[in-house]
Design an enzyme around this catalytic site. Structure first.
Site, PDB file in Angstrom:
ATOM      1  N   HIS A 192      43.596  -8.546 -30.160  1.00  9.34           N
ATOM      2  CA  HIS A 192      43.538  -9.829 -29.480  1.00  9.34           C
ATOM      3  C   HIS A 192      43.853 -10.966 -30.461  1.00  9.34           C
ATOM      4  CE1 HIS A 192      41.254  -8.509 -25.713  1.00  9.34           C
ATOM      5  NE2 HIS A 192      41.366  -7.418 -26.446  1.00  9.34           N
ATOM      6  N   ASP A 220      41.444 -16.392 -24.947  1.00 10.41           N
ATOM      7  CA  ASP A 220      41.567 -14.977 -24.601  1.00 10.41           C
ATOM      8  C   ASP A 220      40.982 -14.701 -23.211  1.00 10.41           C
ATOM      9  OD1 ASP A 220      41.965 -12.220 -26.282  1.00 10.41           O
ATOM     10  OD2 ASP A 220      40.451 -11.998 -24.717  1.00 10.41           O
TER      11      ASP A 220
END
Ligand code: UDP
Length: 490
Positions: free
Chosen positions: A20, A123
């Site tokens: 991520h 995210d």
């Protein structure tokens, strides 16, 4: 350079795991390169893994910086520096790191207020940032470094539930709604689709917040999976900008590739590089299961034998600590044997993946089908032996094998995170060797290699001026700038 008052002020909030963090840091650097003023919010230990790149961008005149929030390691009884899911050495530690991340919400919201950004790029695992952005009257872009293919597949599986109409966990069903005929089994689906727990609640919140976001920023590119990009847009009904592959776009020089995502410098004259330099072009298989996968010892033994039986040269990233902690010496002995035969090289713990994939000696990768590793391999023109482990990786395998036809499947059966794979789900040495030969044998893989090279060409064009990812990023930045200028509250 923009004048201060017109310059876009964008905050990036990456989740704390390499899959991520890496693509979001790359994206943040691209925003800064094209004129935005960028702040990346993270914790101290995570900042160390990419600070070199940020300092170098800053010294080149770009407006980019890191803002650190303290991670509650001591409070949670975590080892010093354990601030990223990749640092976990047990499921208990994973749980604590997850919890620690949720504790950051308060301090991060205060920072949002202080920094007064024009846009949040966060995210997917921070669904609460939709509310933060709404309070500030600014757009939130949902960042997801995963394939459109996987998003569409999960969307249609959740909608039509084909997996509930099969007689067993191993019976195949096809996924409705997709432009290709794609078959899966229940065993290959993520646990959260099948059962309700804390994680499935988080994913549901993430999906819901995605739909309430200004749009999605995706690390993919049109030429790779355009059908699925379009399907994603039409099924979700939200704006989406595909701007990948960001790793190739943001990290052009060897220096950047070598330090990307890791604080220790890999010396340019390291032993592995000498070893690779001694090999013929496209003759070496790179074996990596990403940053989070932990394999049971019995599976590691099968991989070692499988690689040896295949007769192919390989470079394998393995986790030393896991093996030593479990009292195993097998891999150390195997390493010695491979050194003597010059057939294989083991890199312990962490490899400079971008640099390795770009090396001319690399002719294939064994991958767990993490989306970043896939994009990085596509950019390097490296075909893949697919060995999905968990999360959306089984969908990615289908994209590689059935749609793009640049992957050879090893035959993985079960979607499992961390916990040891059951005996039935283990892949044996003969199957591994067979897939390696299919991927690395020149005759067997001619077509796969041709297609991989073609896609590598497309991946380079898409990030050049006038390419589709390039245009997407420019359009997005223009749109954000005009929102700022017109002072419209979102
Ligand atoms: N990575 C790396 N060296 C390693 C292992 C992983 O540089 O030894 C990087 C890899 O290049 C990629 C990321 O870590 O950018 C892993 O992301 P991916 O989506 O492939 O898989 P995940 O780790 O999330 O399962």
């Amino acid at each position: 350079m923009e004048t201060e008052s017109h310059q876009l002020n964008v905050i990036f909030l990456p989740y704390l795991s390499p899959g991520h963090l890496n693509p979001m840091v790359d994206t943040a650097r691209l925003f800064a390169r094209y004129g935005a003023s960028v702040t990346i919010i993270t914790t101290h230990a995570n900042a160390l893994t990419f600070q070199n790149a940020i300092d170098s961008d800053f010294n080149s005149g770009y407006h980019i910086r890191t803002q650190v929030v303290p991670f509650p390691t001591a409070q949670l009884g975590l080892p010093d520096g354990a601030e990223n899911l990749k640092d976990a050495t047990s499921p208990d530690i994973i749980g604590k790191i997850f919890y620690g991340v949720s504790m950051l919400q308060g301090p991060i919201e205060l920072l949002f207020q202080d920094l007064q950004p024009d846009c949040l790029v966060t995210d997917l695992l921070y669904p609460w940032t939709v509310e933060s952005a709404a309070k500030l009257g600014i757009p939130r872009l949902h960042f997801y470094s995963a394939s459109h293919f996987a998003s569409c597949a999960t969307h249609f599986i959740r909608k039509h539930k084909p997996h509930e109409r099969v007689a067993s966990a191993t019976q195949k069903f096809s996924i409705p709604g997709l432009p290709h005929h794609i078959e899966m089994t229940n065993l290959q689906l993520e646990q959260w689709i099948k059962t309700k727990d804390e994680f499935s609640d988080l994913i549901n919140e993430a999906n819901e917040s995605e739909l309430r976001s200004y749009g999605t920023l995706s690390n993919s590119f049109h030429e790779l999976e355009g059908d699925y990009e379009n399907l994603y847009k039409s099924t979700k009904g939200i704006k989406c900008w595909s701007i990948g592959p960001v790793s190739a776009w943001a990290n052009k020089g060897n220096e950047e590739k070598v330090t990307r995502g890791h604080k220790e410098d890999f010396a340019q004259d390291s032993e592995w590089l000498h070893w690779l330099n001694s090999k013929q072009n496209e003759s070496v298989l790179y074996v990596s299961f990403g940053s989070l996968t932990r394999l049971p010892h019995a599976q590691i033994v099968e991989i070692a034998h499988g690689l040896e039986i295949s007769g192919c040269s390989f470079i394998w990233v393995a986790r030393e600590k896991d093996e030593i902690d479990n009292g195993h010496v097998f891999l150390q002995e195997f390493e010695e044997k491979m050194k003597r035969s010059k057939k294989g090289f083991i890199i312990w713990n962490w490899a400079p993946q971008l640099l390795i994939l770009d090396h001319p000696a690399i002719g294939g990768i064994v991958t767990h089908c993490g989306w970043n590793s896939i994009l990085e391999s596509v950019s390097a023109g490296v075909p893949m032996m697919t060995w999905p482990m968990f999360a959306e990786q089984f969908y990615n395998e289908k994209l590689l094998v059935d749609v793009l036809k640049i992957g050879v499947p090893v035959g993985a059966k079960e979607n499992k995170f961390w916990t040891s794979l059951g005996e039935d789900a283990m892949v044996g040495r003969e199957e591994i060797a067979k897939a390696v030969v299919q991927l690395m044998g020149k005759e067997e893989s001619t077509e796969i290699r041709r297609r991989a090279r073609e896609l590598a060409g497309a991946s380079k064009k898409t990030i050049e001026e006038g390419g589709s990812s390039y245009n997407s990023l420019m359009q997005l930045l223009d749109e954000l700038k005009s929102l700022k200028k017109t002072n419209i509250k979102i």
